[in-house]
Motif scaffolding. Structure first.
Motif, PDB file in Angstrom:
ATOM      1  N   ALA A   1       0.835  -1.204   0.000  1.00  0.00           N
ATOM      2  CA  ALA A   1       0.000   0.000   0.000  1.00  0.00           C
ATOM      3  C   ALA A   1       0.872   1.258   0.000  1.00  0.00           C
ATOM      4  O   ALA A   1       0.527   2.257  -0.647  1.00  0.00           O
ATOM      5  CB  ALA A   1      -0.940  -0.003   1.202  1.00  0.00           C
ATOM      6  N   TYR A   2       2.000   1.229   0.710  1.00  0.00           N
ATOM      7  CA  TYR A   2       2.968   2.339   0.715  1.00  0.00           C
ATOM      8  C   TYR A   2       3.450   2.595  -0.711  1.00  0.00           C
ATOM      9  O   TYR A   2       3.435   3.734  -1.189  1.00  0.00           O
ATOM     10  CB  TYR A   2       4.126   1.959   1.637  1.00  0.00           C
ATOM     11  CG  TYR A   2       5.231   2.960   1.776  1.00  0.00           C
ATOM     12  CD1 TYR A   2       5.242   3.873   2.825  1.00  0.00           C
ATOM     13  CD2 TYR A   2       6.320   2.964   0.906  1.00  0.00           C
ATOM     14  CE1 TYR A   2       6.286   4.772   2.992  1.00  0.00           C
ATOM     15  CE2 TYR A   2       7.365   3.855   1.066  1.00  0.00           C
ATOM     16  CZ  TYR A   2       7.347   4.762   2.110  1.00  0.00           C
ATOM     17  OH  TYR A   2       8.393   5.653   2.275  1.00  0.00           O
ATOM     18  N   ASN A   3       3.850   1.531  -1.397  1.00  0.00           N
ATOM     19  CA  ASN A   3       4.352   1.686  -2.764  1.00  0.00           C
ATOM     20  C   ASN A   3       3.268   2.117  -3.741  1.00  0.00           C
ATOM     21  O   ASN A   3       3.556   2.788  -4.733  1.00  0.00           O
ATOM     22  CB  ASN A   3       5.043   0.403  -3.226  1.00  0.00           C
ATOM     23  CG  ASN A   3       6.396   0.229  -2.565  1.00  0.00           C
ATOM     24  OD1 ASN A   3       7.037   1.204  -2.170  1.00  0.00           O
ATOM     25  ND2 ASN A   3       6.834  -1.013  -2.440  1.00  0.00           N
TER      26      ASN A   3
ATOM     27  N   GLU B   1       5.382  12.455  -2.756  1.00  0.00           N
ATOM     28  CA  GLU B   1       6.673  12.375  -3.439  1.00  0.00           C
ATOM     29  C   GLU B   1       6.514  11.509  -4.694  1.00  0.00           C
ATOM     30  O   GLU B   1       6.071  10.363  -4.603  1.00  0.00           O
ATOM     31  CB  GLU B   1       7.732  11.777  -2.514  1.00  0.00           C
ATOM     32  CG  GLU B   1       8.033  12.642  -1.312  1.00  0.00           C
ATOM     33  CD  GLU B   1       9.085  12.039  -0.399  1.00  0.00           C
ATOM     34  OE1 GLU B   1       9.891  11.187  -0.852  1.00  0.00           O
ATOM     35  OE2 GLU B   1       9.101  12.437   0.783  1.00  0.00           O
ATOM     36  N   PRO B   2       6.891  12.044  -5.869  1.00  0.00           N
ATOM     37  CA  PRO B   2       6.625  11.318  -7.118  1.00  0.00           C
ATOM     38  C   PRO B   2       7.405  10.019  -7.272  1.00  0.00           C
ATOM     39  O   PRO B   2       6.942   9.093  -7.928  1.00  0.00           O
ATOM     40  CB  PRO B   2       7.014  12.323  -8.204  1.00  0.00           C
ATOM     41  CG  PRO B   2       7.960  13.268  -7.530  1.00  0.00           C
ATOM     42  CD  PRO B   2       7.529  13.332  -6.090  1.00  0.00           C
TER      43      PRO B   2
ATOM     44  N   THR C   1      13.446   4.825  -2.057  1.00  0.00           N
ATOM     45  CA  THR C   1      13.678   5.935  -2.974  1.00  0.00           C
ATOM     46  C   THR C   1      12.758   7.065  -2.565  1.00  0.00           C
ATOM     47  O   THR C   1      11.556   6.850  -2.358  1.00  0.00           O
ATOM     48  CB  THR C   1      13.390   5.510  -4.434  1.00  0.00           C
ATOM     49  OG1 THR C   1      14.265   4.428  -4.756  1.00  0.00           O
ATOM     50  CG2 THR C   1      13.600   6.654  -5.406  1.00  0.00           C
ATOM     51  N   ARG C   2      13.343   8.278  -2.438  1.00  0.00           N
ATOM     52  CA  ARG C   2      12.569   9.422  -1.961  1.00  0.00           C
ATOM     53  C   ARG C   2      12.998  10.685  -2.683  1.00  0.00           C
ATOM     54  O   ARG C   2      14.027  10.721  -3.344  1.00  0.00           O
ATOM     55  CB  ARG C   2      12.809   9.639  -0.462  1.00  0.00           C
ATOM     56  CG  ARG C   2      12.333   8.489   0.384  1.00  0.00           C
ATOM     57  CD  ARG C   2      11.769   8.840   1.703  1.00  0.00           C
ATOM     58  NE  ARG C   2      11.107  10.105   1.796  1.00  0.00           N
ATOM     59  CZ  ARG C   2      11.154  10.901   2.863  1.00  0.00           C
ATOM     60  NH1 ARG C   2      11.860  10.563   3.918  1.00  0.00           N
ATOM     61  NH2 ARG C   2      10.488  12.034   2.884  1.00  0.00           N
ATOM     62  N   SER C   3      12.210  11.734  -2.477  1.00  0.00           N
ATOM     63  CA  SER C   3      12.568  13.083  -2.913  1.00  0.00           C
ATOM     64  C   SER C   3      13.019  13.841  -1.673  1.00  0.00           C
ATOM     65  O   SER C   3      12.196  14.277  -0.872  1.00  0.00           O
ATOM     66  CB  SER C   3      11.370  13.788  -3.551  1.00  0.00           C
ATOM     67  OG  SER C   3      10.950  13.099  -4.709  1.00  0.00           O
TER      68      SER C   3
ATOM     69  N   GLY D   1      17.362  16.783  -3.338  1.00  0.00           N
ATOM     70  CA  GLY D   1      17.159  16.077  -4.595  1.00  0.00           C
ATOM     71  C   GLY D   1      16.774  14.628  -4.376  1.00  0.00           C
ATOM     72  O   GLY D   1      16.737  14.138  -3.250  1.00  0.00           O
ATOM     73  N   PRO D   2      16.511  13.917  -5.483  1.00  0.00           N
ATOM     74  CA  PRO D   2      16.102  12.519  -5.380  1.00  0.00           C
ATOM     75  C   PRO D   2      17.266  11.626  -4.992  1.00  0.00           C
ATOM     76  O   PRO D   2      18.426  11.916  -5.292  1.00  0.00           O
ATOM     77  CB  PRO D   2      15.589  12.192  -6.779  1.00  0.00           C
ATOM     78  CG  PRO D   2      16.290  13.154  -7.674  1.00  0.00           C
ATOM     79  CD  PRO D   2      16.527  14.395  -6.862  1.00  0.00           C
TER      80      PRO D   2
END
Length: 122
Positions: free
Chosen positions: A15-17, A59-60, A83-85, A89-90
């Motif tokens: 669900a997070y993803n 976060e995209p 993986t985050r923003s 930066g990413p």
């Protein structure tokens, strides 16, 4: 109990993803607590957990990749690369998540965060 606990933790990761806040919250107890390991309280109760994740889900590039999982009884320990923003930066960050499952939901969770590694600029 181990298989059920693993299924609950996997469901919240899925669900997070998917960035599905309602599905994500279905795996958390109303009085759940989230800590930065070992004892810094980050969120107390489902409303606070929801508020933290509503922002995070914006976060995209958000994605948690499971690297390893261990389970003993109602405790599940995940190692993930998330993986985050980040503000700069990413990038990615190593995370260890420790989940305590009670009554079919996550009751407590502790997170150990590594240092973010930003994507190379090119």
């Amino acid at each position: 109990m181990s298989a059920q606990s693993e299924a609950i933790v996997q469901g919240q990761l899925d669900a997070y993803n998917a960035k599905d806040i309602d599905a994500f919250m279905a795996f958390w107890a109303e009085d759940a607590q989230v800590f930065a390991h070992p004892d810094t309280l980050l969120a107390n109760g489902a409303a606070a957990i929801r508020a933290r994740h509503v922002l995070r889900f914006q976060e995209p590039n958000l994605f948690g990749r499971l690297v390893q999982r261990m389970t003993v009884g109602n405790t599940v320990v995940d190692r993930e690369v998330v993986t985050r923003s980040f503000p700069d930066g990413p990038g990615q960050v190593d995370v260890i998540g420790i989940y305590e499952v009670r009554g079919g939901r996550i009751a407590k969770a502790w997170f150990v965060m590594g240092e973010p590694v930003l994507d190379p600029k090119g």
